[in-house]
Scaffold this active site. Structure first.
Site, PDB file in Angstrom:
ATOM      1  N   ASP A 144     -32.325  -8.969 -27.291  1.00 11.42           N
ATOM      2  CA  ASP A 144     -32.767  -8.396 -28.568  1.00 11.42           C
ATOM      3  C   ASP A 144     -31.696  -8.583 -29.627  1.00 11.42           C
ATOM      4  O   ASP A 144     -31.992  -8.630 -30.815  1.00 11.42           O
ATOM      5  CB  ASP A 144     -33.081  -6.906 -28.402  1.00 11.42           C
ATOM      6  CG  ASP A 144     -34.482  -6.731 -27.868  1.00 11.42           C
ATOM      7  OD1 ASP A 144     -34.681  -6.940 -26.665  1.00 11.42           O
ATOM      8  OD2 ASP A 144     -35.393  -6.440 -28.674  1.00 11.42           O
ATOM      9  N   CYS A 199     -37.658  -7.612 -17.592  1.00 12.89           N
ATOM     10  CA  CYS A 199     -38.492  -7.387 -18.769  1.00 12.89           C
ATOM     11  C   CYS A 199     -39.424  -8.585 -19.004  1.00 12.89           C
ATOM     12  O   CYS A 199     -39.720  -9.337 -18.053  1.00 12.89           O
ATOM     13  CB  CYS A 199     -37.656  -7.085 -20.009  1.00 12.89           C
ATOM     14  SG  CYS A 199     -38.634  -6.296 -21.310  1.00 12.89           S
TER      15      CYS A 199
END
Ligand code: RUB
Length: 321
Positions: A195, A125
């Site tokens: 996250d 990512c």
């Protein structure tokens, strides 16, 4: 930026990545507080609460978002006038932006020490915290490194990552997500962002992270997470699960195929959970910790001990027994 504009950009992922989302949200709260033309403290409070709700409702998984918004909104607790409340919101928003930017730099410095000269690193990512470690190892520390960066289906955040790595002059290999196991024996170290980090040390990050962790675990390759302390999730102390965002089918199927397969349901979860036992280290701005010390970060650095939690959520300690 206007509140609704920021909320929209976060929803559409024009602003994305847990740290950036948090900073954009507190900036929007600040702008909103400055622009509110109201006289009554109670009205100001209500308006701010509804702004906070709009922002926290944009994406459900990144815990940095509610943590940052809550930090700023705490400014309303003691303020007696609209002016006081406004000033406190502005002060807290500025503090968060300053501290979170500094946190990423600090993580980079600490993370770079875990990277050795000659290392081949895999990242997944587009994480500014993970990239901070890689960039600091290459730049400030002058280590010779090579990176494997995944494509990151379906939104291709890997493109952002390879752009940054290319600009830094780091030798980079760009691979499809499913090629990770094929290359894992060439990798010395995996570094990803987060996250959310749960109290049990499990890490929520971009879909595919858990699969990479599994491949790394099997190959005995070190797996490191770079996460600022405001990515740790206080509510997981009492068993609240982190919600995994599932986005629309259109991200996987082109519009002309929408409805073409009536028996097929498209599933598009965009995050997954990597268990703590696959994680060697979590690098925070306060230092590197084993995932088993996640509670310490939540209680000491976010100020969320059990008592604080009980006060905030009006939980009677006896009812928990
Ligand atoms: C981004 C993602 C990142 C984390 C950490 O997902 O999973 O790894 O948010 O990023 P999305 P950072 O693109 O769906 O927002 O270290 O920049 O906070």
């Amino acid at each position: 930026m206007l509140l609704t504009e920021t909320a929209d950009k976060i929803k559409r992922m024009e602003i994305r990545g847990a740290g950036r989302i948090a900073r954009a949200a507190v900036e929007a709260l600040k702008t909103h507080a400055v622009s509110l033309q109201v006289q009554e403290p109670e009205v100001f409070r209500r308006e701010m609460m509804s702004a906070a709700e709009i922002l926290t409702g944009t994406r459900p998984t990144a815990v940095s978002l509610p943590n940052a918004v809550q930090f700023v909104m705490q400014g309303l607790r003691t303020a007696k006038t609209v002016e006081e409340a406004r000033d406190e919101i502005v002060r807290r928003a500025d503090t968060f932006v300053h501290d979170s930017t500094h946190a990423v730099e600090r993580i980079g410095e600490i993370g770079a020490r875990h990277i050795s000269d000659g290392d081949v690193i895999l990242t997944h990512c587009n994480s500014e915290a993970a990239l901070a470690c890689i960039l600091a190892a290459h730049g400030k520390a002058g280590k010779e490194i090579e990176v494997y960066a995944t494509e990151v289906r379906p939104q291709n955040q890997g493109l952002l990552t390879i752009r940054t790595l290319n600009e830094a002059g780091i030798r980079t290999n760009y691979i499809v997500d499913s090629a990770v196991r094929y290359f894992i024996n060439e990798i010395d170290l995996v570094i990803v962002g987060a996250d959310a980090v749960a109290v049990n040390g499990a890490v929520v990050n971009k879909i595919g992270t858990a699969q990479i962790a599994l491949a790394a675990h099997e190959a005995r390759t070190n797996f490191i997470v770079a996460a600022e302390t405001y990515k740790f999730a206080p509510r997981t102390i009492f068993g609240e699960l982190i919600q995994i965002e599932e986005r629309e089918a259109g991200e996987l199927l082109p519009p002309e195929l929408a409805g073409a397969f009536p028996h097929v349901r498209v599933r598009n979860p965009v995050f997954d959970v990597t268990p703590a036992n696959f994680i060697d280290l979590i690098i925070t701005e306060r230092g590197a910790i084993p995932p088993s010390l996640a509670y310490l970060i939540i209680s000491e650095h976010l100020g969320w001990g059990i008592e604080e939690f009980q006060k905030a959520f009006h939980i009677d300690a006896k009812n928990q027994e």
